[in-house]
Design a protein around this motif. Sequence first.
Motif, PDB file in Angstrom:
ATOM      1  N   GLY A 132      18.085 -17.770  36.824  1.00 33.20           N
ATOM      2  CA  GLY A 132      16.638 -17.479  36.876  1.00 33.20           C
ATOM      3  C   GLY A 132      16.339 -16.014  36.602  1.00 33.20           C
ATOM      4  N   ALA A 133      15.200 -15.571  37.085  1.00 33.64           N
ATOM      5  CA  ALA A 133      14.752 -14.195  36.828  1.00 33.64           C
ATOM      6  C   ALA A 133      15.812 -13.209  37.322  1.00 33.64           C
ATOM      7  CB  ALA A 133      13.440 -13.945  37.545  1.00 33.64           C
ATOM      8  N   PHE A 149       6.660 -18.989  28.246  1.00 33.88           N
ATOM      9  CA  PHE A 149       5.731 -20.115  28.518  1.00 33.88           C
ATOM     10  C   PHE A 149       4.574 -20.116  27.507  1.00 33.88           C
ATOM     11  CE2 PHE A 149       6.771 -19.404  33.306  1.00 33.88           C
ATOM     12  CZ  PHE A 149       8.056 -19.874  33.090  1.00 33.88           C
ATOM     13  N   PRO A 168      22.440 -24.306  36.229  1.00 40.82           N
ATOM     14  CA  PRO A 168      21.226 -24.130  37.021  1.00 40.82           C
ATOM     15  C   PRO A 168      20.028 -23.776  36.133  1.00 40.82           C
ATOM     16  CG  PRO A 168      22.951 -22.552  37.673  1.00 40.82           C
ATOM     17  CD  PRO A 168      23.441 -23.266  36.457  1.00 40.82           C
TER      18      PRO A 168
END
Length: 514
Positions: A132-133, A149, A168
């Motif tokens: 993730g981030a 996005f 993940p």
Amino acid sequence: MSLRKNIVALRRKKAIVQKGGGDEAIEKQISMGKMTARERILSLLDPDSFHEYDLFVEHEERNFGMDRKALPGDGVITGTGTISGAPVCIYAQDFTVMGGSLGLKHARKITKIMDHALKMKIPCIGINDSGGARIQEGIGALAGYGEIFYRNTLASGVIPQISVILGPCAGGAVYSPALTDFVFVVEGISKMFITGPNVIETVLGEKISQENLGGARVHAEITGNAHFYALSEKECFQQIKELINLIPHNNEQKAVSIAPKRPKSNKKIDNIIPADPRQPYDVRDIIHTLTDDSKFLEVHELWAPNIVIGFGRLDGETVAFVANQPMYLAGVLDCDSSNKAARFIRFCDSFNIPIITLEDMPGYLPGVDQEHAGVIRHGAKVLYAYSEATVPKITVVLRKAYGGGYIAMNSRHLGADFMFAWPDAEIAVMGPEGAANIIFRKEIMEAEDQDAMRQVKVKEYIEKFANPYVAASKGFIDAVIEPTETRELLLHALSVSKNKYDHRPVKKHGIPPF
Ligand code: HXC
């Protein structure tokens, strides 16, 4: 001489960066049953077709010791290549480089290849394997997600966007796949969730495994976030290739056609539906009797099985099927099956794929659970999607077409171009039992033998209304056909529809019941 030296230096430099996070991290990746990011790209694309860009991009973060960290390729590989000769853009996050975490430069590599895909009008495939981030980058990472996005949304309906979850996909990262057209997952490898198990345990005191929270099966069967489920990465790549071969590469093209083939199913189309109208059957058996080589690529196979959606070919041309599945919940429309069908119809409409609807269903699923879950709003999506679609739309009523279901499943009234019905079709406002109980209530109540009278009245109703001829007499059904004529009529209808042009009122965009 100096050029030769520089070429050697370039090769050395490339080899170092292409090693990703190094031997230890690669070993860990392999021990988890995962391919490396590079292996994935090379397995998916045609041999020798991959060309990599931005190999030497580096992050610029200086905080939290990041100034001393070299991150090869900034944790993501991007480039172009081909699948069965068709060009695609691709990126694969490299978990061996800081957990494939997304910083600003990592994100910018992705947005650059997305921009390229949109400009070249070719499909974009994203392989997700990331923590993730990138926490050290903070706002830069969030900005990166936002920019992805935004592009997912701009590209929606213009080029096919495919997400492959091979590790993940945590936190806000999940929203890029959720905005794309098709999500692929692999058993034991894909993990997709907004909030991880550790946070859930801290906040809610609940212990849950990553697998139970957001494993492949969970998303393929329960949430519907995944459209394709595979048992291995190899099988997953095979599914992606099949899909790419069947769909157009942008919204201005048609899917590539191939040599026509006859269906090879050994089932006879007029033997599949049981004589007793209450008995179920597998509607996929009917699809297999219609398609070239009896092939059918089912989408969302495990989720909302009361409706079947997917792609096949008729005389070499791609078509889409939307079919009620009497094997599950009698093929009713409910919240999930409505969402499943509506989104698929919108994909097909955006990408010029004719839609064939096979109808056999008693209506929308009744009950407090469905009403409270919003079956009105979700069910409306099916009406919206069919009404909005301007691609050729053909319906075959196989058996039951009752009430709201009759209207929703691409009826003439929502703009069907061709409406066919088999002779056993029952097209009416509701099923005979329910209808007789209401309209003949007085006669049934007053009869000496109420059950016998009910049976008489049910029979009377069936003879009068539970057939295709009332609808045919009003012109709502174009032709009552024999099952064995179905493929020929579909082919004819498709050839007649080749130049179809359907007007819609000019507007910025509609407001579907999201
Ligand atoms: C920085 C990260 C990272 C991250 C992993 N790493 N995730 N570094 N930012 N988000 C690093 C680890 O520190 C480790 O570095 C290496 O990647 C491998 O990670 P491991 O934890 O050793 O791997 P594993 O045990 O397989 O666990 C994988 C994991 C776990 C489940 C993904 O790393 C994890 O829970 N990460 C955080 C997930 C998360 O909460 N992400 C949400 C971030 S917020 P070393 O140097 O030790 O090898 C977010 C919001 C975005 O995404 C909102 C956008 C709208």
